[in-house]
Design a protein around this motif. Structure first.
Motif, PDB file in Angstrom:
ATOM      1  N   PRO A   3       0.840  -1.200   0.000  1.00  0.00           N
ATOM      2  CA  PRO A   3       0.000   0.000   0.000  1.00  0.00           C
ATOM      3  C   PRO A   3       0.878   1.255   0.000  1.00  0.00           C
ATOM      4  N   THR A   4       0.347   2.338  -0.512  1.00  0.00           N
ATOM      5  CA  THR A   4       1.039   3.625  -0.569  1.00  0.00           C
ATOM      6  C   THR A   4       0.074   4.700  -0.059  1.00  0.00           C
ATOM      7  N   ILE A   5       0.529   5.928  -0.032  1.00  0.00           N
ATOM      8  CA  ILE A   5      -0.413   7.003   0.196  1.00  0.00           C
ATOM      9  C   ILE A   5      -1.274   7.117  -1.057  1.00  0.00           C
ATOM     10  N   THR A   6      -2.383   7.801  -0.980  1.00  0.00           N
ATOM     11  CA  THR A   6      -3.261   7.943  -2.139  1.00  0.00           C
ATOM     12  C   THR A   6      -2.731   9.049  -3.063  1.00  0.00           C
ATOM     13  N   GLU A   7      -3.281   9.106  -4.265  1.00  0.00           N
ATOM     14  CA  GLU A   7      -2.918  10.179  -5.194  1.00  0.00           C
ATOM     15  C   GLU A   7      -3.226  11.538  -4.576  1.00  0.00           C
ATOM     16  N   HIS A   8      -4.371  11.659  -3.925  1.00  0.00           N
ATOM     17  CA  HIS A   8      -4.762  12.928  -3.313  1.00  0.00           C
ATOM     18  C   HIS A   8      -3.754  13.332  -2.232  1.00  0.00           C
ATOM     19  N   GLU A   9      -3.343  12.369  -1.428  1.00  0.00           N
ATOM     20  CA  GLU A   9      -2.338  12.655  -0.391  1.00  0.00           C
ATOM     21  C   GLU A   9      -0.996  13.041  -1.029  1.00  0.00           C
ATOM     22  N   ALA A  10      -0.647  12.375  -2.126  1.00  0.00           N
ATOM     23  CA  ALA A  10       0.602  12.702  -2.823  1.00  0.00           C
ATOM     24  C   ALA A  10       0.539  14.126  -3.368  1.00  0.00           C
ATOM     25  N   LYS A  11      -0.593  14.507  -3.949  1.00  0.00           N
ATOM     26  CA  LYS A  11      -0.756  15.870  -4.474  1.00  0.00           C
ATOM     27  C   LYS A  11      -0.622  16.881  -3.333  1.00  0.00           C
ATOM     28  N   ASP A  12      -1.259  16.601  -2.198  1.00  0.00           N
ATOM     29  CA  ASP A  12      -1.165  17.502  -1.044  1.00  0.00           C
ATOM     30  C   ASP A  12       0.271  17.640  -0.552  1.00  0.00           C
ATOM     31  N   ARG A  13       0.995  16.526  -0.500  1.00  0.00           N
ATOM     32  CA  ARG A  13       2.378  16.573  -0.016  1.00  0.00           C
ATOM     33  C   ARG A  13       3.282  17.324  -0.997  1.00  0.00           C
ATOM     34  N   VAL A  14       3.064  17.147  -2.295  1.00  0.00           N
ATOM     35  CA  VAL A  14       3.811  17.907  -3.302  1.00  0.00           C
ATOM     36  C   VAL A  14       3.629  19.399  -3.025  1.00  0.00           C
ATOM     37  N   GLU A  15       2.393  19.816  -2.816  1.00  0.00           N
ATOM     38  CA  GLU A  15       2.104  21.228  -2.555  1.00  0.00           C
ATOM     39  C   GLU A  15       2.717  21.692  -1.226  1.00  0.00           C
ATOM     40  N   GLN A  16       2.679  20.845  -0.207  1.00  0.00           N
ATOM     41  CA  GLN A  16       3.263  21.205   1.096  1.00  0.00           C
ATOM     42  C   GLN A  16       4.769  21.396   0.980  1.00  0.00           C
ATOM     43  N   TYR A  17       5.436  20.517   0.259  1.00  0.00           N
ATOM     44  CA  TYR A  17       6.882  20.657   0.089  1.00  0.00           C
ATOM     45  C   TYR A  17       7.216  21.936  -0.680  1.00  0.00           C
ATOM     46  N   ILE A  18       6.441  22.241  -1.698  1.00  0.00           N
ATOM     47  CA  ILE A  18       6.695  23.463  -2.459  1.00  0.00           C
ATOM     48  C   ILE A  18       6.461  24.688  -1.570  1.00  0.00           C
ATOM     49  N   GLU A  19       5.398  24.660  -0.777  1.00  0.00           N
ATOM     50  CA  GLU A  19       5.147  25.765   0.170  1.00  0.00           C
ATOM     51  C   GLU A  19       6.323  25.902   1.139  1.00  0.00           C
ATOM     52  N   GLY A 122      10.086  22.521  -8.203  1.00  0.00           N
ATOM     53  CA  GLY A 122       9.186  21.411  -8.496  1.00  0.00           C
ATOM     54  C   GLY A 122       9.295  20.307  -7.471  1.00  0.00           C
ATOM     55  N   ALA A 123       8.246  19.485  -7.417  1.00  0.00           N
ATOM     56  CA  ALA A 123       8.223  18.320  -6.528  1.00  0.00           C
ATOM     57  C   ALA A 123       7.500  17.183  -7.231  1.00  0.00           C
ATOM     58  N   THR A 124       7.954  15.942  -6.961  1.00  0.00           N
ATOM     59  CA  THR A 124       7.372  14.742  -7.562  1.00  0.00           C
ATOM     60  C   THR A 124       7.246  13.664  -6.506  1.00  0.00           C
ATOM     61  N   SER A 125       6.099  13.015  -6.481  1.00  0.00           N
ATOM     62  CA  SER A 125       5.880  11.924  -5.532  1.00  0.00           C
ATOM     63  C   SER A 125       6.558  10.657  -6.035  1.00  0.00           C
ATOM     64  N   PRO A 126       6.760   9.699  -5.127  1.00  0.00           N
ATOM     65  CA  PRO A 126       7.140   8.361  -5.611  1.00  0.00           C
ATOM     66  C   PRO A 126       5.894   7.730  -6.252  1.00  0.00           C
ATOM     67  N   CYS A 127       6.016   6.538  -6.773  1.00  0.00           N
ATOM     68  CA  CYS A 127       4.877   5.843  -7.373  1.00  0.00           C
ATOM     69  C   CYS A 127       3.849   5.507  -6.295  1.00  0.00           C
ATOM     70  N   VAL A 128       2.599   5.893  -6.544  1.00  0.00           N
ATOM     71  CA  VAL A 128       1.521   5.632  -5.580  1.00  0.00           C
ATOM     72  C   VAL A 128       0.335   4.992  -6.281  1.00  0.00           C
ATOM     73  N   TRP A 129      -0.409   4.214  -5.528  1.00  0.00           N
ATOM     74  CA  TRP A 129      -1.664   3.653  -6.028  1.00  0.00           C
ATOM     75  C   TRP A 129      -2.715   4.748  -5.955  1.00  0.00           C
ATOM     76  N   PRO A 130      -3.609   4.845  -6.932  1.00  0.00           N
ATOM     77  CA  PRO A 130      -4.626   5.898  -6.910  1.00  0.00           C
ATOM     78  C   PRO A 130      -5.387   5.970  -5.582  1.00  0.00           C
ATOM     79  N   ASN A 131      -5.766   4.821  -5.036  1.00  0.00           N
ATOM     80  CA  ASN A 131      -6.521   4.806  -3.780  1.00  0.00           C
ATOM     81  C   ASN A 131      -5.687   4.307  -2.603  1.00  0.00           C
ATOM     82  N   GLY A 132      -4.381   4.180  -2.794  1.00  0.00           N
ATOM     83  CA  GLY A 132      -3.491   3.778  -1.714  1.00  0.00           C
ATOM     84  C   GLY A 132      -3.253   2.284  -1.596  1.00  0.00           C
TER      85      GLY A 132
END
Length: 180
Positions: A3-19, A122-132
């Motif tokens: 399992p991974t974090i979800t796509e939504h969580e990955a998007k949020d973390r990308v934005e948090q790191y950029i912030e 820029g920021a990029t997540s590792p590979c994640v499952w859409p729903n985790g």
């Protein structure tokens, strides 16, 4: 198939790191969306199953003084060091580019600037499952493969006679063809 974090969580973390990176820059810095991607993970060196995605975003940072880009790079690298990122590529001073990876969650980040006064983060997540969690896989067929012969290729007739290279080289091309 972990399992991974979800796509939504990955998007949020990308934005948090950029912030976070932007917090290391002067208050005049503003971000403008440059690219956002959802890319399927197809890297064979990853050894992971298909169906996972990388989430990434890049922003152009405006409101910065190009003469101080080196100082901004140093501030960002310090922020990364304080937040468990490891520098993987630092092309300075030849090129204004630094690439890092977070030791805890494998998110990648980069900062890049150019001689035109443009500055990007820029920021990029590792590979994640859409729903985790891994998507259900197709049921494997237990019967042996039964090969089906492919239909024969259709026979294609040439549209014109082949060009004789010898004649082609002897052709006088100065007549210009038809005039209108």
């Amino acid at each position: 198939m972990k399992p991974t974090i979800t796509e939504h969580e990955a998007k949020d973390r990308v934005e948090q790191y950029i912030e976070g990176v932007l917090s290391a820059l002067p208050g005049s810095a503003e971000r403008r969306p440059f690219t956002r991607h959802r890319s399927e993970c197809t890297d064979p060196t990853d050894d992971g199953p298909q169906g996972r995605f990388e989430i990434s975003a890049t922003y152009e940072v405006t409101g910065l003084e190009p003469a101080r880009f080196a100082e901004y790079f140093d501030a960002i690298v310090q922020w990364w060091s304080a937040h468990d990122f490891k520098v993987l590529t630092d092309s300075r001073p030849k090129d204004q580019y630094v690439f890092v990876r977070n030791n805890a969650d494998a998110f990648d980040m980069s900062v890049q600037a150019n001689d035109l006064g443009k500055f990007y983060v820029g920021a990029t997540s590792p590979c994640v499952w859409p729903n985790g969690t891994p998507e259900p896989q197709a049921i494997e067929v237990t019967e042996p493969d039964q090969s089906i012969a492919a239909p024969p290729e259709p026979v294609r007739k040439p549209r014109r006679a082949p060009v004789d290279d010898e004649d082609f080289a002897q052709t006088d091309w100065t007549d210009g063809g038809a005039s209108f």
